[in-house]
Design a protein around this motif. Structure first.
Motif, short mmCIF file in Angstrom:
data_model
loop_
_atom_site.label_atom_id
_atom_site.label_comp_id
_atom_site.label_asym_id
_atom_site.label_seq_id
_atom_site.Cartn_x
_atom_site.Cartn_y
_atom_site.Cartn_z
N MET A 76 -12.22 -3.76 34.05
CA MET A 76 -11.45 -5.00 34.12
C MET A 76 -10.00 -4.79 34.51
SD MET A 76 -12.99 -7.73 33.93
CE MET A 76 -13.56 -9.08 33.01
N PRO A 77 -9.30 -3.76 34.08
CA PRO A 77 -7.90 -3.63 34.46
C PRO A 77 -7.70 -3.57 35.97
CG PRO A 77 -8.44 -2.07 32.73
CD PRO A 77 -9.71 -2.72 33.16
N ILE A 78 -8.67 -3.06 36.70
CA ILE A 78 -8.54 -2.97 38.15
C ILE A 78 -8.47 -4.37 38.75
CG2 ILE A 78 -9.71 -2.28 40.28
CD1 ILE A 78 -10.82 0.12 38.69
N ILE A 79 -9.27 -5.28 38.28
CA ILE A 79 -9.25 -6.66 38.80
C ILE A 79 -7.89 -7.29 38.51
CG2 ILE A 79 -10.22 -8.97 38.54
CD1 ILE A 79 -12.94 -7.61 38.06
N ALA A 80 -7.37 -7.11 37.31
CA ALA A 80 -6.06 -7.67 36.98
C ALA A 80 -5.00 -7.09 37.91
CB ALA A 80 -5.72 -7.40 35.53
N SER A 81 -5.06 -5.80 38.20
CA SER A 81 -4.09 -5.19 39.11
C SER A 81 -4.22 -5.77 40.51
CB SER A 81 -4.30 -3.68 39.21
OG SER A 81 -4.41 -3.09 37.97
N ASP A 82 -5.45 -5.93 40.97
CA ASP A 82 -5.67 -6.50 42.30
C ASP A 82 -5.11 -7.92 42.39
OD1 ASP A 82 -6.94 -4.18 43.06
OD2 ASP A 82 -8.97 -5.00 42.88
N ILE A 83 -5.33 -8.69 41.36
CA ILE A 83 -4.82 -10.07 41.34
C ILE A 83 -3.30 -10.07 41.34
CG2 ILE A 83 -4.67 -12.16 39.92
CD1 ILE A 83 -7.64 -11.60 39.18
N GLU A 84 -2.70 -9.18 40.56
CA GLU A 84 -1.24 -9.09 40.52
C GLU A 84 -0.67 -8.71 41.88
OE1 GLU A 84 2.64 -9.24 39.20
OE2 GLU A 84 0.84 -10.04 38.28
N VAL A 85 -1.29 -7.77 42.56
CA VAL A 85 -0.82 -7.37 43.89
C VAL A 85 -0.88 -8.56 44.85
CG1 VAL A 85 -1.42 -5.97 45.92
CG2 VAL A 85 -1.38 -4.92 43.65
N LEU A 86 -2.00 -9.27 44.84
CA LEU A 86 -2.13 -10.43 45.74
C LEU A 86 -1.14 -11.53 45.38
CD1 LEU A 86 -6.01 -10.59 46.10
CD2 LEU A 86 -4.35 -9.80 47.80
N ALA A 87 -0.90 -11.73 44.09
CA ALA A 87 0.07 -12.75 43.66
C ALA A 87 1.48 -12.38 44.12
CB ALA A 87 0.02 -12.91 42.15
N ARG A 88 1.83 -11.11 44.03
CA ARG A 88 3.15 -10.67 44.49
C ARG A 88 3.27 -10.84 46.01
NH1 ARG A 88 6.25 -6.99 41.22
NH2 ARG A 88 5.43 -7.00 39.10
N PHE A 89 2.23 -10.52 46.72
CA PHE A 89 2.24 -10.69 48.18
C PHE A 89 2.40 -12.18 48.51
CE2 PHE A 89 0.40 -7.93 51.79
CZ PHE A 89 1.32 -8.42 52.68
N GLY A 90 1.67 -13.01 47.80
CA GLY A 90 1.76 -14.46 48.03
C GLY A 90 3.15 -14.99 47.75
N ARG A 91 3.75 -14.52 46.67
CA ARG A 91 5.11 -14.96 46.33
C ARG A 91 6.08 -14.57 47.44
NH1 ARG A 91 9.16 -12.37 42.24
NH2 ARG A 91 10.82 -13.91 42.32
N ALA A 92 5.95 -13.36 47.93
CA ALA A 92 6.83 -12.89 48.99
C ALA A 92 6.66 -13.71 50.27
CB ALA A 92 6.57 -11.41 49.28
N LEU A 93 5.44 -14.05 50.61
CA LEU A 93 5.15 -14.77 51.85
C LEU A 93 5.38 -16.27 51.73
CD1 LEU A 93 1.93 -12.91 53.03
CD2 LEU A 93 4.28 -12.59 53.83
#
Length: 111
Positions: free
Chosen positions: A1-18
């Motif tokens: 499960m921690p891997i999914i949370a990390s993946d979601i966090e990475v995508l959320a950070r990318f989305g915030r930046a864009l």
């Protein structure tokens, strides 16, 4: 499960930046080559203060890093793969036939 949370966090950070057009312009500029804040501000036609705020956001999102260069600080993408990701995203957006993000924008009052 921690891997999914990390993946979601990475995508959320990318989305915030864009989410901001100026940050997109900064990322696309840095995709081509690292840059110094004063040069980036001139290239993008924005104040250094405004640029500084956007660079801070991009650093917080983990997409850019600073590299000391004598008495100056250079900015660059934190990972060269981000340049490829930006190109892939840019190409995908160009394939969209409308400026709206969803076809029901008028009816739903969104986008």
């Amino acid at each position: 499960m921690p891997i999914i949370a990390s993946d979601i966090e990475v995508l959320a950070r990318f989305g915030r930046a864009l989410a901001d057009p100026i940050r997109c312009r900064i990322l696309l500029t840095l995709r081509d080559a690292p840059g110094y804040p004063s040069d980036l501000a001139d290239t993008l036609g924005i104040s250094r203060t405004r640029l500084s705020n956007h660079l801070a956001c991009l650093r917080d999102c983990g997409l850019v890093v600073t590299v000391p260069d004598g008495r100056r600080t250079r900015y660059e993408l934190s990972d060269e793969r981000l340049g490829h990701a930006l190109d892939d995203l840019r190409t995908a957006v160009l394939a969209v036939e409308t400026d709206r993000t969803c076809p029901d924008a008028d009816e739903k009052g969104c986008c």
